[in-house]
Design an enzyme around this catalytic site. Sequence first.
Site, PDB file in Angstrom:
ATOM      1  N   THR A 125     -29.738   5.268 -25.376  1.00  0.00           N
ATOM      2  CA  THR A 125     -29.823   6.003 -26.908  1.00  0.00           C
ATOM      3  C   THR A 125     -31.976   6.869 -27.063  1.00  0.00           C
ATOM      4  O   THR A 125     -32.423   7.061 -25.322  1.00  0.00           O
ATOM      5  CB  THR A 125     -30.171   5.490 -27.841  1.00  0.00           C
ATOM      6  OG1 THR A 125     -30.778   6.124 -29.103  1.00  0.00           O
ATOM      7  CG2 THR A 125     -30.960   4.268 -27.253  1.00  0.00           C
ATOM      8  N   ASP A 126     -31.822   7.917 -26.746  1.00  0.00           N
ATOM      9  CA  ASP A 126     -32.803   8.581 -26.981  1.00  0.00           C
ATOM     10  C   ASP A 126     -34.123   6.977 -27.861  1.00  0.00           C
ATOM     11  O   ASP A 126     -35.765   8.037 -27.700  1.00  0.00           O
ATOM     12  CB  ASP A 126     -33.501   9.813 -28.033  1.00  0.00           C
ATOM     13  CG  ASP A 126     -32.564  10.258 -29.568  1.00  0.00           C
ATOM     14  OD1 ASP A 126     -32.328   8.389 -29.991  1.00  0.00           O
ATOM     15  OD2 ASP A 126     -32.920  10.771 -29.888  1.00  0.00           O
ATOM     16  N   GLU A 127     -33.817   6.240 -28.406  1.00  0.00           N
ATOM     17  CA  GLU A 127     -34.791   4.858 -29.322  1.00  0.00           C
ATOM     18  C   GLU A 127     -35.992   4.778 -28.688  1.00  0.00           C
ATOM     19  O   GLU A 127     -36.771   4.332 -28.649  1.00  0.00           O
ATOM     20  CB  GLU A 127     -33.879   4.679 -29.887  1.00  0.00           C
ATOM     21  CG  GLU A 127     -33.192   5.374 -31.115  1.00  0.00           C
ATOM     22  CD  GLU A 127     -33.016   4.620 -32.516  1.00  0.00           C
ATOM     23  OE1 GLU A 127     -33.443   3.471 -32.586  1.00  0.00           O
ATOM     24  OE2 GLU A 127     -32.199   4.629 -32.970  1.00  0.00           O
TER      25      GLU A 127
ATOM     26  N   TYR B  88     -33.130  -3.732 -31.787  1.00  0.00           N
ATOM     27  CA  TYR B  88     -31.714  -2.737 -30.981  1.00  0.00           C
ATOM     28  C   TYR B  88     -32.963  -1.729 -29.728  1.00  0.00           C
ATOM     29  O   TYR B  88     -31.973  -1.789 -28.866  1.00  0.00           O
ATOM     30  CB  TYR B  88     -31.664  -1.490 -31.989  1.00  0.00           C
ATOM     31  CG  TYR B  88     -31.196  -0.433 -30.923  1.00  0.00           C
ATOM     32  CD1 TYR B  88     -29.118  -1.069 -30.923  1.00  0.00           C
ATOM     33  CD2 TYR B  88     -31.072   0.957 -31.412  1.00  0.00           C
ATOM     34  CE1 TYR B  88     -28.447   0.131 -30.156  1.00  0.00           C
ATOM     35  CE2 TYR B  88     -30.780   2.042 -30.623  1.00  0.00           C
ATOM     36  CZ  TYR B  88     -29.489   1.474 -30.120  1.00  0.00           C
ATOM     37  OH  TYR B  88     -28.396   2.785 -30.000  1.00  0.00           O
TER      38      TYR B  88
ATOM     39  N   LYS C 159     -31.766  -2.050 -26.154  1.00  0.00           N
ATOM     40  CA  LYS C 159     -31.140  -1.023 -24.690  1.00  0.00           C
ATOM     41  C   LYS C 159     -32.362  -0.519 -23.834  1.00  0.00           C
ATOM     42  O   LYS C 159     -31.493   0.126 -23.088  1.00  0.00           O
ATOM     43  CB  LYS C 159     -31.296   0.571 -25.604  1.00  0.00           C
ATOM     44  CG  LYS C 159     -30.200  -0.340 -27.329  1.00  0.00           C
ATOM     45  CD  LYS C 159     -29.110  -0.058 -25.987  1.00  0.00           C
ATOM     46  CE  LYS C 159     -27.931   1.896 -25.624  1.00  0.00           C
ATOM     47  NZ  LYS C 159     -26.476   0.879 -25.644  1.00  0.00           N
TER      48      LYS C 159
HETATM   49  P1  NAD Z   1     -20.066   1.514 -32.789  1.00  0.00           P
HETATM   50  O1  NAD Z   1     -20.609   0.386 -33.179  1.00  0.00           O
HETATM   51  O2  NAD Z   1     -19.130   2.205 -33.365  1.00  0.00           O
HETATM   52  O3  NAD Z   1     -19.539   0.380 -31.505  1.00  0.00           O
HETATM   53  C1  NAD Z   1     -19.509  -0.017 -30.878  1.00  0.00           C
HETATM   54  C2  NAD Z   1     -18.272  -0.539 -29.702  1.00  0.00           C
HETATM   55  O4  NAD Z   1     -19.083  -1.826 -28.896  1.00  0.00           O
HETATM   56  C3  NAD Z   1     -17.766  -1.651 -30.978  1.00  0.00           C
HETATM   57  O5  NAD Z   1     -16.286  -1.056 -30.436  1.00  0.00           O
HETATM   58  C4  NAD Z   1     -17.529  -3.453 -30.762  1.00  0.00           C
HETATM   59  O6  NAD Z   1     -16.766  -4.171 -31.223  1.00  0.00           O
HETATM   60  C5  NAD Z   1     -17.745  -3.309 -28.909  1.00  0.00           C
HETATM   61  N1  NAD Z   1     -18.733  -3.898 -29.041  1.00  0.00           N
HETATM   62  C6  NAD Z   1     -19.969  -4.948 -29.659  1.00  0.00           C
HETATM   63  N2  NAD Z   1     -20.307  -6.343 -28.934  1.00  0.00           N
HETATM   64  C7  NAD Z   1     -19.148  -6.366 -27.773  1.00  0.00           C
HETATM   65  C8  NAD Z   1     -19.048  -7.357 -26.887  1.00  0.00           C
HETATM   66  N3  NAD Z   1     -19.810  -7.907 -26.521  1.00  0.00           N
HETATM   67  N4  NAD Z   1     -18.076  -6.813 -25.813  1.00  0.00           N
HETATM   68  C9  NAD Z   1     -17.170  -5.982 -25.974  1.00  0.00           C
HETATM   69  N5  NAD Z   1     -17.750  -4.894 -27.009  1.00  0.00           N
HETATM   70  C10 NAD Z   1     -18.292  -5.045 -27.566  1.00  0.00           C
HETATM   71  O7  NAD Z   1     -21.135   2.072 -31.406  1.00  0.00           O
HETATM   72  P2  NAD Z   1     -21.451   3.621 -31.269  1.00  0.00           P
HETATM   73  O8  NAD Z   1     -22.543   4.110 -32.265  1.00  0.00           O
HETATM   74  O9  NAD Z   1     -19.790   4.045 -30.538  1.00  0.00           O
HETATM   75  O10 NAD Z   1     -22.856   3.359 -30.034  1.00  0.00           O
HETATM   76  C11 NAD Z   1     -21.403   3.220 -28.525  1.00  0.00           C
HETATM   77  C12 NAD Z   1     -22.858   2.954 -26.863  1.00  0.00           C
HETATM   78  O11 NAD Z   1     -23.416   4.258 -27.509  1.00  0.00           O
HETATM   79  C13 NAD Z   1     -24.097   2.464 -27.849  1.00  0.00           C
HETATM   80  O12 NAD Z   1     -23.964   1.963 -26.594  1.00  0.00           O
HETATM   81  C14 NAD Z   1     -24.949   3.168 -28.295  1.00  0.00           C
HETATM   82  O13 NAD Z   1     -26.447   2.681 -28.205  1.00  0.00           O
HETATM   83  C15 NAD Z   1     -25.081   4.605 -27.841  1.00  0.00           C
HETATM   84  N6  NAD Z   1     -26.071   5.425 -28.486  1.00  0.00           N
HETATM   85  C16 NAD Z   1     -25.014   5.984 -30.313  1.00  0.00           C
HETATM   86  C17 NAD Z   1     -25.255   6.491 -30.874  1.00  0.00           C
HETATM   87  C18 NAD Z   1     -25.081   6.921 -32.002  1.00  0.00           C
HETATM   88  O14 NAD Z   1     -25.816   7.755 -32.613  1.00  0.00           O
HETATM   89  N7  NAD Z   1     -24.448   6.392 -32.539  1.00  0.00           N
HETATM   90  C19 NAD Z   1     -26.283   7.741 -29.934  1.00  0.00           C
HETATM   91  C20 NAD Z   1     -27.126   7.641 -29.265  1.00  0.00           C
HETATM   92  C21 NAD Z   1     -26.677   5.761 -28.617  1.00  0.00           C
HETATM   93  O1  DAU Z   2     -31.032   7.906 -31.709  1.00  0.00           O
HETATM   94  C1  DAU Z   2     -29.688   7.090 -31.893  1.00  0.00           C
HETATM   95  C2  DAU Z   2     -29.723   6.280 -32.688  1.00  0.00           C
HETATM   96  O2  DAU Z   2     -29.321   6.778 -33.788  1.00  0.00           O
HETATM   97  C3  DAU Z   2     -28.521   5.916 -32.200  1.00  0.00           C
HETATM   98  O3  DAU Z   2     -29.083   4.861 -30.623  1.00  0.00           O
HETATM   99  C4  DAU Z   2     -28.134   4.189 -33.011  1.00  0.00           C
HETATM  100  O4  DAU Z   2     -27.872   3.543 -32.207  1.00  0.00           O
HETATM  101  C5  DAU Z   2     -27.624   5.186 -33.894  1.00  0.00           C
HETATM  102  O5  DAU Z   2     -27.228   3.922 -34.844  1.00  0.00           O
HETATM  103  C6  DAU Z   2     -28.860   5.911 -34.402  1.00  0.00           C
HETATM  104  O6  DAU Z   2     -30.098   5.062 -34.884  1.00  0.00           O
HETATM  105  P1  DAU Z   2     -31.002   5.580 -36.369  1.00  0.00           P
HETATM  106  O7  DAU Z   2     -31.674   4.405 -36.857  1.00  0.00           O
HETATM  107  O8  DAU Z   2     -31.299   6.523 -36.458  1.00  0.00           O
HETATM  108  O9  DAU Z   2     -29.468   6.073 -37.303  1.00  0.00           O
HETATM  109  P2  DAU Z   2     -29.434   5.846 -38.798  1.00  0.00           P
HETATM  110  O10 DAU Z   2     -27.695   6.470 -39.252  1.00  0.00           O
HETATM  111  O11 DAU Z   2     -29.202   4.330 -39.474  1.00  0.00           O
HETATM  112  O12 DAU Z   2     -30.459   6.227 -39.246  1.00  0.00           O
HETATM  113  C7  DAU Z   2     -30.576   8.193 -39.417  1.00  0.00           C
HETATM  114  C8  DAU Z   2     -31.716   8.287 -40.296  1.00  0.00           C
HETATM  115  O13 DAU Z   2     -31.731   7.563 -41.598  1.00  0.00           O
HETATM  116  C9  DAU Z   2     -33.490   6.860 -40.450  1.00  0.00           C
HETATM  117  O14 DAU Z   2     -34.220   7.485 -40.244  1.00  0.00           O
HETATM  118  C10 DAU Z   2     -33.517   5.958 -41.064  1.00  0.00           C
HETATM  119  C11 DAU Z   2     -32.316   7.278 -42.484  1.00  0.00           C
HETATM  120  N1  DAU Z   2     -31.413   6.338 -43.448  1.00  0.00           N
HETATM  121  C12 DAU Z   2     -30.236   5.630 -42.922  1.00  0.00           C
HETATM  122  C13 DAU Z   2     -29.256   4.321 -43.976  1.00  0.00           C
HETATM  123  C14 DAU Z   2     -28.223   4.148 -43.014  1.00  0.00           C
HETATM  124  C15 DAU Z   2     -31.343   6.892 -44.738  1.00  0.00           C
HETATM  125  O15 DAU Z   2     -32.820   6.959 -45.308  1.00  0.00           O
HETATM  126  N2  DAU Z   2     -30.440   5.080 -45.193  1.00  0.00           N
HETATM  127  C16 DAU Z   2     -29.733   5.706 -44.939  1.00  0.00           C
HETATM  128  O16 DAU Z   2     -28.855   4.301 -46.157  1.00  0.00           O
END
Ligand code: NAD
Ligand code: DAU
Length: 356
Positions: A137-139, A162, A166
Amino acid sequence: MRKLTNIMVTGGAGFIGSNFIRYLFDRPEFKGTIINVDKLTYAGNAENLIDIDKIYGKARYFFEKTDICDLEGIKRLFEKYAMDTVIHFAAESHVDRSIFGPKDFMETNIMGTFNLLEVVREYWRGREDVLFHHISTDEVYGSLGETGYFFETTPYDPRSPYSASKASSDNLAKAYHHTYHVPVTISNCSNNYGPYQFPEKLIPLMIQNIQEEKPLPVYGDGKNIRDWLYVDDHNAAVWLIVNRGNTGETYNIGGENEWENIRLVHVLCEKMADALGKGKDHYKELITFVKDRPGHDRRYAINCDKIKRELGWRQSYDFGKGLDKTIRWYLDNLEWADRVRSGEHRKWMEQNYGER
Ligand code: NAD
Ligand code: DAU
């Protein structure tokens, strides 16, 4: 030359992982086998890939309910499938949950990644036709002010449990490459959106709450900025890296599409009003400013010139069209969202397809 024949996708029942598996099976040139390894936490849902299971199940698609923290379990899977590629999506992914309960994040994101790296170190010793691709992630880069971008060379500065977990897993992947010569690539991506995202993240939560006419909780002043990317664009980048990325390299992936949260919520209100036949401002009355997320990062913005220059990747989704497609999907799948939110998806899967 990488083999890319037996591909372990961890976390393939989650949001990005399930879209990735569907993306691969939609490509006629893809001839490999996918082994989806997922523990099925609250965020994992085998239902997401029922269509793929029906077509490719037991031939080129296998689902294995396994925890990546279970070292012996992962070794057994390596014996069973002779994996030559690991694409590691599995993680605890929601920042708010990491603030209120960080332990699972440390276990899965750090120890789970460590386990996988230990197994590939043993099974792939001396091989160069294999790859461990780590999804991140960019975080990990921290938080930006009003200007500037995250580059691959930006020093890590994680600020939530988180992102700290990561960052640790990224460092482990880099260390295993440097010390043991495990072939590793890493990608750090910005915020994804699209179908099958658990309705706790901003975009699906807002869509869901608007549809149910519930309050729309906006954290703090609503001026935090995120860089949004359609999930298929992320997955196209991952597949390019897996095919042609240089071993040992990190690639940033981003939307170059920055939005203040409050502006984005306004757009969602307007698009939903349009879709549901209401006046333009009807749903904006639901917006409720709530207490800020502790340690809330102000702005993320990715520089992704490297993957564009070196691998020829480009974003293909216009944000407006991507949002329209996402809204349509959620409105057409209201029962899916009800099931995953209530945990009923497990019971539904058992009744319809047997235990997973
Ligand atoms: P998600 O939470 O939707 O899915 C995560 C999956 O991992 C689920 O299916 C869960 O059951 C599985 N999992 C969790 N713990 C596990 C374990 N111990 N063993 C096996 N499986 C397990 O997450 P996502 O949003 O699809 O994110 C996927 C990846 O991408 C993550 O590594 C996250 O850090 C990264 N990422 C997400 C975003 C985003 O915006 N969602 C952005 C950048 C990077
Ligand atoms: O940047 C990549 C990341 O983006 C991933 O690594 C994470 O897995 C993914 O969850 C996401 O993280 P964020 O914290 O940015 O996503 P989230 O959707 O939780 O929140 C997006 C923005 O919106 C953040 O500034 C918080 C705000 N927010 C979020 C929720 C859930 C609100 O204002 N209200 C809300 O109810």
